[in-house]
Write an enzyme that holds these catalytic residues in place. Structure first.
Site, PDB file in Angstrom:
ATOM      1  N   SER A   1       0.854  -1.191   0.000  1.00 33.13           N
ATOM      2  CA  SER A   1       0.000   0.000   0.000  1.00 33.13           C
ATOM      3  C   SER A   1       0.895   1.249   0.000  1.00 33.13           C
ATOM      4  CB  SER A   1      -0.938  -0.046   1.205  1.00 33.13           C
ATOM      5  OG  SER A   1      -1.954   0.920   1.095  1.00 33.13           O
TER       6      SER A   1
ATOM      7  N   ASP B   1      -8.650  -5.458  -6.040  1.00 30.80           N
ATOM      8  CA  ASP B   1      -8.308  -4.220  -5.316  1.00 30.80           C
ATOM      9  C   ASP B   1      -8.918  -3.025  -6.055  1.00 30.80           C
ATOM     10  OD1 ASP B   1      -7.046  -2.029  -4.072  1.00 30.80           O
ATOM     11  OD2 ASP B   1      -5.159  -3.105  -3.822  1.00 30.80           O
TER      12      ASP B   1
ATOM     13  N   HIS C   1      -7.928  -4.792  -1.467  1.00 30.33           N
ATOM     14  CA  HIS C   1      -6.681  -4.165  -1.037  1.00 30.33           C
ATOM     15  C   HIS C   1      -6.114  -4.848   0.210  1.00 30.33           C
ATOM     16  CE1 HIS C   1      -3.672  -1.091  -0.919  1.00 30.33           C
ATOM     17  NE2 HIS C   1      -4.006  -0.705   0.283  1.00 30.33           N
TER      18      HIS C   1
END
Lengths: 497, 497
Positions: A224, A444, A478
């Site tokens: 991330s 995601d 995610h």
């Protein structure tokens, strides 16, 4: 008149008393009672609790209080017991200002043993709101945010590697950020804190590495926002980064991700408690934080996961609500469906756990991250791996300089690349000699799989012949990097070995 | 120390005066000035304007004021000049209560000429926040929300068809909703208004059709929430609906769409002005409405569209902000990128245009929409096309009743159908004899293309042999139905002819 007839026998109306107890619009339409909204009353109740706790304190709460209320490891300034603090007494140059940050603290934790020649170091970068507590330690036995990925025999094997994880500059878990005291004023920086970049975060980490005598990283690893830092580390210090792992990140924040973070900042900054960021001697903007976290949570998983996990299930009714088993339920304006209860709970459990200003500053740093050459050239930073004149000569229009970017034979140029890909490839050229793992997840919605392909394509187009690229399926979106030890962990283990 | 060196010449610090004028954190870090936040100050400024306007009124504002501030057609109750109102003096049965709505108004507009035998009627259903003003009329020349789709020679050709569009029950553009006066109390219903369903909205429309003497619709047409109504019309009154057009809708709201609407309701209900819905004698929750609209706007387009339209472009700086041309810009915490300015503007332009309670009630009705048999069976409604006993006998476990659903030879069952598809097919069986157009958009993140396939699959599985199915590409996402006259309009024209 042909209105559809009623099929079911007339439903029993709630009694007046039950109506008041039930939440919102469960009352018959003509009831004189005003409906109740427990989901809204929760904000006021939280405010009252905080107010009472605030009044009970002998002195105004310290910035640390804001972060210390949740499940993250407790930090007891100025003598942390569960993590280390390195105080850097020299200025930190800043990407967006000529005036540096005068000095800074950086909180960190480590796992494993540093080898005698200090060549087994993995620098682990965190996502937005994580602390340095990536895994449990003797000083803090609470599970870390990557507990299953770090340890003896685990994907990041501490029998081999010495792992360092820091709290980023701008954060609130021990590193200098908006809630820290500014020496010049003796008060929290609040929104007088300078806007920091992902590159500034990494430069602060390298100051720590200097302090520890680590000249070169075995690998820079992140997921991330951590993946952004991982790429930024390779760009700033190519000679000091042996390998890069970029999981569910990006090299250029997309407008749709910016939109989701902007929505979060907007609801947070609209909370009257936020007070332009100067809330440290009052109550924090807990309602804005809850609402922001609800929005963020939507971006962390995926529609298919919610279909499987929640579908259209209704929330269980508490025993205090009158509802005979098996009878139909009257809907309410507060949460009815499990997906709503889930979002509500996620917001509630986060709203006092993290500093609001840190959320604003760090999410802004993510928005500003852009490794295209044209964007990098406007910043007060440079890569130590490229001579300035080389960058300067490549300025005017990167799309007109195809000779600056190539593509390996084993990986031909992508079909329908975004128009800025050559610009991104030119910007990422300093990373061309660093073996890089790029891993993305098809479900995601925050860091889309297209962005993962973009990172790999830009690296390859910039001349990097050692890009490993994986795409994962599944429905975890995610959050996959937090969950999928088998696949995410397996790819990391293989790449690091 | 190996922090990256500064490449650019030291950037000029803003003067103290400029620093105050610039928004947020443009000040040097040690500046004693507090930063300014124009994006936050906008809320207070709006509040002040509303307060002044409120004080200038001789009496508390009427509910109509809340809706009359924007570009939608003005409604001057009780004598509307730009649309018709039908007052239904009889009760409207409600899906979730045994107590009906005592009576109701329904606002509507028409285009074209009703044929002598009243067989050329198209009932057009609206999305969440639209009024009955789908196209310009002699009484209101302002362009409608589907201006390019309705008119002589247009996809819905008013040389052939008589088009009726209503404001839905629960709305605020002339039809009865939370802002309407409750006869029993003489005050606005506010949140004492009963929760309405998509089916209730349609039943109110059919009361209007009865009033107009229209026995059977040529077609029921709708997009987004209008598509839900269109399907609900076919379910409630199969003998009275000739064709169905369902564009970018769903037959079962997905948890991810519920999540996005829940986030909107949450920010709106957290606005102190909302006051549990009782704001009609005070100021409306304009800040909550703005924040809710920002979130909604994110779901209306697509990431690829924003990539093309905004990319990472910065907002233009107003002349009042000091910024020498060509020099690097210092970022601020308020909007920097064009995508942020766009969302901010969308929220700002909507926040006084629509009634907050209507938004809450109608978005809730969308969340509750579910045409699976098991969900329909728990409601106070029934289809006039299926004998109650047939429905009753199909109750317990619809997945155990494969004989109730089939699939045409030309359309074999889908691969990897969702587990609830047989339940949905069973629920949608009343529509099996109605030719239906299902159209979806691949870039739609709110009503995903998977949901469009689901509608078509469920109809076909329920025995409907006349399902036309189209998927559109492009980057316009959910808003495609408002924009793409060529493709959306073409499919409608072909299907209706």
């Amino acid at each position: 008149m042909s209105l559809a007839r009623l099929k079911l026998p007339a439903r029993r109306l709630p009694t007046r008393a039950a109506c008041v107890r039930l939440s919102s619009t469960a009352c018959p339409p003509s009831s004189p009672n005003r409906p109740l909204f427990p989901c809204v009353d929760a904000h006021a109740a939280r405010e009252s609790r905080l107010m009472a706790s605030f009044a009970a304190q002998s002195s105004p709460h310290t910035p640390g209080d804001v972060c210390d209320t949740g499940p993250e490891p407790p930090y007891a300034r100025p003598n942390p017991t569960s993590y280390h603090i390195y105080h850097h007494r020299h200025p930190l140059p800043l990407t967006y200002y000529s005036t540096p940050l005068p000095s800074f603290d950086i909180a960190y934790e480590t796992w494993g043993t540093l080898s005698p020649n200090k060549d087994n170091v993995i620098l682990l970068h965190t996502g937005l709101s994580a602390s340095s507590h990536a895994a449990s330690t003797p000083a803090n036995s609470a599970p870390g945010w990557w507990e299953n990925f770090i340890g003896p025999g685990k994907p990041i094997d501490t029998n081999t590697f010495f792992v360092i994880c820091t709290n980023v500059i701008g954060g609130c878990y021990g590193s200098t950020g908006p809630s820290s005291i500014e020496d010049a004023t003796g008060k929290p920086w609040a929104t007088r804190f300078p806007i920091v970049s992902i590159f500034d975060m990494v430069n602060a980490q390298f100051a720590l590495l200097d302090h520890l005598g680590v000249q070169k990283l075995y690998a820079s690893v992140g997921c991330s926002m951590g993946a952004m830092q991982s790429l930024a580390a390779g760009w700033l210090h190519p000679q000091r980064v042996g390998k890069i792992v970029s999981i569910s990140g990006t090299a250029r924040s997309s407008p749709s991700a910016v939109a989701m973070r902007f929505a979060q900042r907007s609801v947070l900054m609209a909370d009257p408690n936020w007070n332009n960021g100067f809330y440290y001697d009052g109550l924090p903007p807990h309602t804005g934080m809850k609402l922001a976290r609800q929005i963020a949570t939507i971006t962390y998983r995926s529609g298919p996961e919610w279909d499987q996990r929640f579908g259209r299930q209704l929330r269980p009714l508490p025993d205090t609500e009158e509802h005979p088993p098996g009878s139909p339920r009257t809907p309410v304006l507060c949460p009815d469906l499990l997906i709503e209860t889930y979002l509500d709970h996620q917001g509630e459990s986060f709203c006092l756990k993290y500093d609001a200003n840190s959320l604003i500053y760090i999410s802004k740093a993510m928005d500003l991250f852009d490794m295209t050459l044209s964007a990098l050239e406007s910043l007060n930073i440079q890569s130590s791996g490229v001579h300035p004149s080389a960058l300067d000569s490549a300025s005017s229009d990167p799309t007109q300089q195809p000779h600056r970017t190539s593509h390996s034979k084993s990986h031909p140029p992508p079909v329908n690349p975004p128009p800025y890909l050559p610009d991104l490839a030119a910007g990422m050229q300093p990373l061309k000699n660093i073996p890089t793992l790029v891993l993305g997840v098809q479900s995601d919605i925050l860091f889309t799989v297209e962005q993962q392909r973009e990172v790999a394509d830009a690296l390859r187009m910039g001349g990097n012949e050692n890009v490993s690229y994986y795409e994962l399926g599944g429905v975890w979106g995610h959050d996959t990097f937090l969950i999928d030890v088998l696949n995410v962990g397996g790819a990391i283990r293989g790449f690091l070995s």
